[in-house]
Design a protein around this motif. Structure first.
Motif, PDB file in Angstrom:
ATOM      1  N   ILE A  69       0.845  -1.198   0.000  1.00  0.00           N
ATOM      2  CA  ILE A  69       0.000   0.000   0.000  1.00  0.00           C
ATOM      3  C   ILE A  69       0.878   1.245   0.000  1.00  0.00           C
ATOM      4  CG2 ILE A  69      -1.697   1.315   1.313  1.00  0.00           C
ATOM      5  CD1 ILE A  69      -2.759  -1.318   2.400  1.00  0.00           C
ATOM      6  N   LEU A  70       0.503   2.209  -0.827  1.00  0.00           N
ATOM      7  CA  LEU A  70       1.172   3.516  -0.827  1.00  0.00           C
ATOM      8  C   LEU A  70       0.167   4.551  -0.322  1.00  0.00           C
ATOM      9  CD1 LEU A  70       3.572   5.344  -1.507  1.00  0.00           C
ATOM     10  CD2 LEU A  70       2.638   5.556  -3.833  1.00  0.00           C
ATOM     11  N   THR A  71       0.540   5.272   0.709  1.00  0.00           N
ATOM     12  CA  THR A  71      -0.324   6.313   1.260  1.00  0.00           C
ATOM     13  C   THR A  71       0.442   7.624   1.306  1.00  0.00           C
ATOM     14  OG1 THR A  71       0.333   5.915   3.550  1.00  0.00           O
ATOM     15  CG2 THR A  71      -1.558   4.672   2.725  1.00  0.00           C
ATOM     16  N   ALA A  72      -0.302   8.714   1.281  1.00  0.00           N
ATOM     17  CA  ALA A  72       0.327  10.031   1.394  1.00  0.00           C
ATOM     18  C   ALA A  72      -0.718  11.059   1.779  1.00  0.00           C
ATOM     19  CB  ALA A  72       0.987  10.431   0.075  1.00  0.00           C
ATOM     20  N   THR A  73      -0.291  12.041   2.539  1.00  0.00           N
ATOM     21  CA  THR A  73      -1.112  13.207   2.828  1.00  0.00           C
ATOM     22  C   THR A  73      -0.680  14.328   1.892  1.00  0.00           C
ATOM     23  OG1 THR A  73       0.448  14.090   4.437  1.00  0.00           O
ATOM     24  CG2 THR A  73      -1.220  12.535   5.257  1.00  0.00           C
ATOM     25  N   GLU A  89       3.789  -2.316 -10.556  1.00  0.00           N
ATOM     26  CA  GLU A  89       3.350  -3.001 -11.770  1.00  0.00           C
ATOM     27  C   GLU A  89       2.276  -2.191 -12.478  1.00  0.00           C
ATOM     28  OE1 GLU A  89       0.011  -6.006 -10.095  1.00  0.00           O
ATOM     29  OE2 GLU A  89       2.057  -6.423  -9.461  1.00  0.00           O
ATOM     30  N   THR A  90       2.195  -2.342 -13.779  1.00  0.00           N
ATOM     31  CA  THR A  90       1.141  -1.701 -14.555  1.00  0.00           C
ATOM     32  C   THR A  90      -0.153  -2.491 -14.407  1.00  0.00           C
ATOM     33  OG1 THR A  90       2.723  -0.845 -16.155  1.00  0.00           O
ATOM     34  CG2 THR A  90       0.432  -1.008 -16.867  1.00  0.00           C
ATOM     35  N   GLY A  91      -1.245  -1.781 -14.178  1.00  0.00           N
ATOM     36  CA  GLY A  91      -2.519  -2.474 -14.042  1.00  0.00           C
ATOM     37  C   GLY A  91      -3.539  -1.651 -13.289  1.00  0.00           C
ATOM     38  N   THR A  92      -4.514  -2.345 -12.732  1.00  0.00           N
ATOM     39  CA  THR A  92      -5.603  -1.702 -12.000  1.00  0.00           C
ATOM     40  C   THR A  92      -5.192  -1.456 -10.558  1.00  0.00           C
ATOM     41  OG1 THR A  92      -7.222  -2.834 -13.390  1.00  0.00           O
ATOM     42  CG2 THR A  92      -8.021  -1.923 -11.310  1.00  0.00           C
ATOM     43  N   TYR A  93      -5.459  -0.240 -10.091  1.00  0.00           N
ATOM     44  CA  TYR A  93      -5.150   0.136  -8.708  1.00  0.00           C
ATOM     45  C   TYR A  93      -6.425   0.621  -8.015  1.00  0.00           C
ATOM     46  CZ  TYR A  93      -0.093  -0.146  -9.253  1.00  0.00           C
ATOM     47  OH  TYR A  93       1.187  -0.606  -9.441  1.00  0.00           O
ATOM     48  N   HIS A  94      -6.595   0.212  -6.771  1.00  0.00           N
ATOM     49  CA  HIS A  94      -7.693   0.733  -5.961  1.00  0.00           C
ATOM     50  C   HIS A  94      -7.246   2.057  -5.331  1.00  0.00           C
ATOM     51  CE1 HIS A  94     -10.417  -2.713  -6.115  1.00  0.00           C
ATOM     52  NE2 HIS A  94      -9.308  -3.456  -6.170  1.00  0.00           N
ATOM     53  N   VAL A  95      -8.185   2.983  -5.272  1.00  0.00           N
ATOM     54  CA  VAL A  95      -7.920   4.299  -4.691  1.00  0.00           C
ATOM     55  C   VAL A  95      -8.789   4.469  -3.449  1.00  0.00           C
ATOM     56  CG1 VAL A  95      -8.133   6.790  -5.039  1.00  0.00           C
ATOM     57  CG2 VAL A  95      -7.335   5.325  -6.907  1.00  0.00           C
ATOM     58  N   GLY A  96      -8.157   4.837  -2.358  1.00  0.00           N
ATOM     59  CA  GLY A  96      -8.873   5.125  -1.123  1.00  0.00           C
ATOM     60  C   GLY A  96      -8.615   6.551  -0.692  1.00  0.00           C
ATOM     61  N   VAL A  97      -9.617   7.147  -0.054  1.00  0.00           N
ATOM     62  CA  VAL A  97      -9.458   8.523   0.411  1.00  0.00           C
ATOM     63  C   VAL A  97      -9.957   8.643   1.853  1.00  0.00           C
ATOM     64  CG1 VAL A  97      -9.578   9.623  -1.838  1.00  0.00           C
ATOM     65  CG2 VAL A  97     -11.686   9.150  -0.616  1.00  0.00           C
ATOM     66  N   LYS A  98      -9.265   9.465   2.604  1.00  0.00           N
ATOM     67  CA  LYS A  98      -9.683   9.782   3.975  1.00  0.00           C
ATOM     68  C   LYS A  98     -10.168  11.220   3.979  1.00  0.00           C
ATOM     69  CE  LYS A  98      -8.042   9.688   8.747  1.00  0.00           C
ATOM     70  NZ  LYS A  98      -9.141   8.854   9.226  1.00  0.00           N
ATOM     71  N   ARG A  99     -11.464  11.387   4.283  1.00  0.00           N
ATOM     72  CA  ARG A  99     -12.065  12.716   4.177  1.00  0.00           C
ATOM     73  C   ARG A  99     -12.237  13.420   5.509  1.00  0.00           C
ATOM     74  NH1 ARG A  99     -14.987   9.847  -0.002  1.00  0.00           N
ATOM     75  NH2 ARG A  99     -14.722  10.896  -1.995  1.00  0.00           N
ATOM     76  N   THR A 100     -12.234  12.655   6.606  1.00  0.00           N
ATOM     77  CA  THR A 100     -12.524  13.279   7.885  1.00  0.00           C
ATOM     78  C   THR A 100     -11.757  12.594   9.008  1.00  0.00           C
ATOM     79  OG1 THR A 100     -14.277  13.748   9.488  1.00  0.00           O
ATOM     80  CG2 THR A 100     -14.556  11.788   8.142  1.00  0.00           C
ATOM     81  N   ASN A 101     -11.546  13.325  10.065  1.00  0.00           N
ATOM     82  CA  ASN A 101     -10.944  12.762  11.270  1.00  0.00           C
ATOM     83  C   ASN A 101     -11.989  12.534  12.349  1.00  0.00           C
ATOM     84  OD1 ASN A 101      -8.216  12.480  10.605  1.00  0.00           O
ATOM     85  ND2 ASN A 101      -7.879  14.663  10.860  1.00  0.00           N
ATOM     86  N   LYS A 102     -13.282  12.650  11.984  1.00  0.00           N
ATOM     87  CA  LYS A 102     -14.325  12.541  13.001  1.00  0.00           C
ATOM     88  C   LYS A 102     -14.428  11.152  13.589  1.00  0.00           C
ATOM     89  CE  LYS A 102     -17.225  16.229  11.182  1.00  0.00           C
ATOM     90  NZ  LYS A 102     -18.515  16.571  10.559  1.00  0.00           N
ATOM     91  N   ARG A 103     -14.156  10.128  12.775  1.00  0.00           N
ATOM     92  CA  ARG A 103     -14.288   8.767  13.274  1.00  0.00           C
ATOM     93  C   ARG A 103     -12.998   8.333  13.928  1.00  0.00           C
ATOM     94  NH1 ARG A 103     -18.810   6.473  10.740  1.00  0.00           N
ATOM     95  NH2 ARG A 103     -18.525   4.754  12.182  1.00  0.00           N
ATOM     96  N   HIS A 130      -9.290  13.483  -6.349  1.00  0.00           N
ATOM     97  CA  HIS A 130      -9.777  13.895  -5.020  1.00  0.00           C
ATOM     98  C   HIS A 130      -8.796  14.903  -4.407  1.00  0.00           C
ATOM     99  CE1 HIS A 130     -12.567  10.506  -5.289  1.00  0.00           C
ATOM    100  NE2 HIS A 130     -11.535   9.743  -5.601  1.00  0.00           N
ATOM    101  N   PRO A 131      -8.832  16.161  -4.883  1.00  0.00           N
ATOM    102  CA  PRO A 131      -7.828  17.128  -4.392  1.00  0.00           C
ATOM    103  C   PRO A 131      -8.047  17.587  -2.946  1.00  0.00           C
ATOM    104  CG  PRO A 131      -9.376  18.197  -5.871  1.00  0.00           C
ATOM    105  CD  PRO A 131      -9.696  16.733  -5.913  1.00  0.00           C
ATOM    106  N   GLU A 132      -9.282  17.506  -2.457  1.00  0.00           N
ATOM    107  CA  GLU A 132      -9.586  18.043  -1.131  1.00  0.00           C
ATOM    108  C   GLU A 132      -9.832  16.923  -0.130  1.00  0.00           C
ATOM    109  OE1 GLU A 132      -9.431  21.248  -0.496  1.00  0.00           O
ATOM    110  OE2 GLU A 132      -8.990  21.735  -2.582  1.00  0.00           O
ATOM    111  N   VAL A 133      -8.807  16.163   0.217  1.00  0.00           N
ATOM    112  CA  VAL A 133      -8.946  15.110   1.215  1.00  0.00           C
ATOM    113  C   VAL A 133      -7.780  15.189   2.197  1.00  0.00           C
ATOM    114  CG1 VAL A 133     -10.218  13.554  -0.326  1.00  0.00           C
ATOM    115  CG2 VAL A 133      -7.718  13.446  -0.242  1.00  0.00           C
ATOM    116  N   LEU A 134      -7.879  14.398   3.264  1.00  0.00           N
ATOM    117  CA  LEU A 134      -6.815  14.390   4.261  1.00  0.00           C
ATOM    118  C   LEU A 134      -5.677  13.455   3.882  1.00  0.00           C
ATOM    119  CD1 LEU A 134      -9.011  14.277   7.483  1.00  0.00           C
ATOM    120  CD2 LEU A 134      -7.903  16.259   6.447  1.00  0.00           C
ATOM    121  N   ALA A 135      -5.999  12.391   3.115  1.00  0.00           N
ATOM    122  CA  ALA A 135      -4.959  11.428   2.712  1.00  0.00           C
ATOM    123  C   ALA A 135      -5.468  10.568   1.571  1.00  0.00           C
ATOM    124  CB  ALA A 135      -4.561  10.554   3.892  1.00  0.00           C
TER     125      ALA A 135
END
Length: 198
Positions: A69-73, A89-103, A130-135
């Motif tokens: 996993i590669l993560t970045a803020t 590797e070249t291929g399909t990547y899943h994208v995850g975003v962290k939008r809030t610190n409330k949880r 997703h330019p406006e996220v926490l990570a």
């Protein structure tokens, strides 16, 4: 004669760490809910089920090795733009975003997939989408270990949790006096009655 003391760090004997993604219902996104240590993919799934499927809301589990996993803020990308050149590797990547610190839990929502030439390229695309996220979080599809989607597997893995009765903590009785009552009476260690009345 005194032997010289070794100042090297002890070897890490823990099993590898796996990030766990749980889907609460069909059609909803998988969410990062925490991590487990496990020796192999099946062990990771079983441990994730024991830890994160104690509540009646799950239809699918994914586990991904932390090292895949590669993560970045946004701040990390500003100070270390070389992250966008991380190979993979070249291929399909899943994208995850962290939008809030409330949880209190990690709660990174998987928002979709991209076609990328590597982890850095996937991260670059996630930043644009997703330019406006926490990570951001990206990982290749090929490294995902998941529970089977057939009805039999879903029933055997997740149905037992549906039958459990879940109560909020306040529904359980209190042995002795409630902590709020003790605070109001000034009987909690380190608190004076005047603190509550001030």
């Amino acid at each position: 004669m005194t032997q010289p003391q070794s100042h090297s760090q002890p070897a890490d004997t823990q099993w590898p760490r796996w990030e766990v993604f749980k889907q609460d219902a069909q059609g909803r996104p998988h969410q990062a809910v925490g991590s487990v240590h496990a020796g192999d993919p099946q062990h990771a799934l079983l441990t994730a089920r024991n830890v994160f499927v104690r509540r009646p809301a799950a239809v699918s589990l994914w586990c991904v090795l932390e090292s895949d996993i590669l993560t970045a803020t946004p701040e990390e990308l500003t100070t270390n733009p070389a992250l966008l050149g991380t190979p993979g590797e070249t291929g399909t990547y899943h994208v995850g975003v962290k939008r809030t610190n409330k949880r209190s839990m990690t709660f990174v929502d998987l928002s979709g997939t991209v076609q990328a030439t590597g982890s850095g390229d996937a991260l670059r695309q996630a930043q644009i989408m997703h330019p406006e996220v926490l990570a951001w979080m990206v990982f290749p599809e090929t490294v995902v270990v998941r529970t089977d989607e057939d009805p039999g597997t879903v029933e055997s893995w997740f149905a037992p949790a549906k039958d459990k009765t879940y109560k909020q903590q306040q529904h359980y009785g209190v042995i002795g006096r409630h902590v709020g009552e003790l605070k109001r009476a000034g009987l909690m260690p380190g608190r004076a009655p005047s603190e509550d009345s001030a």
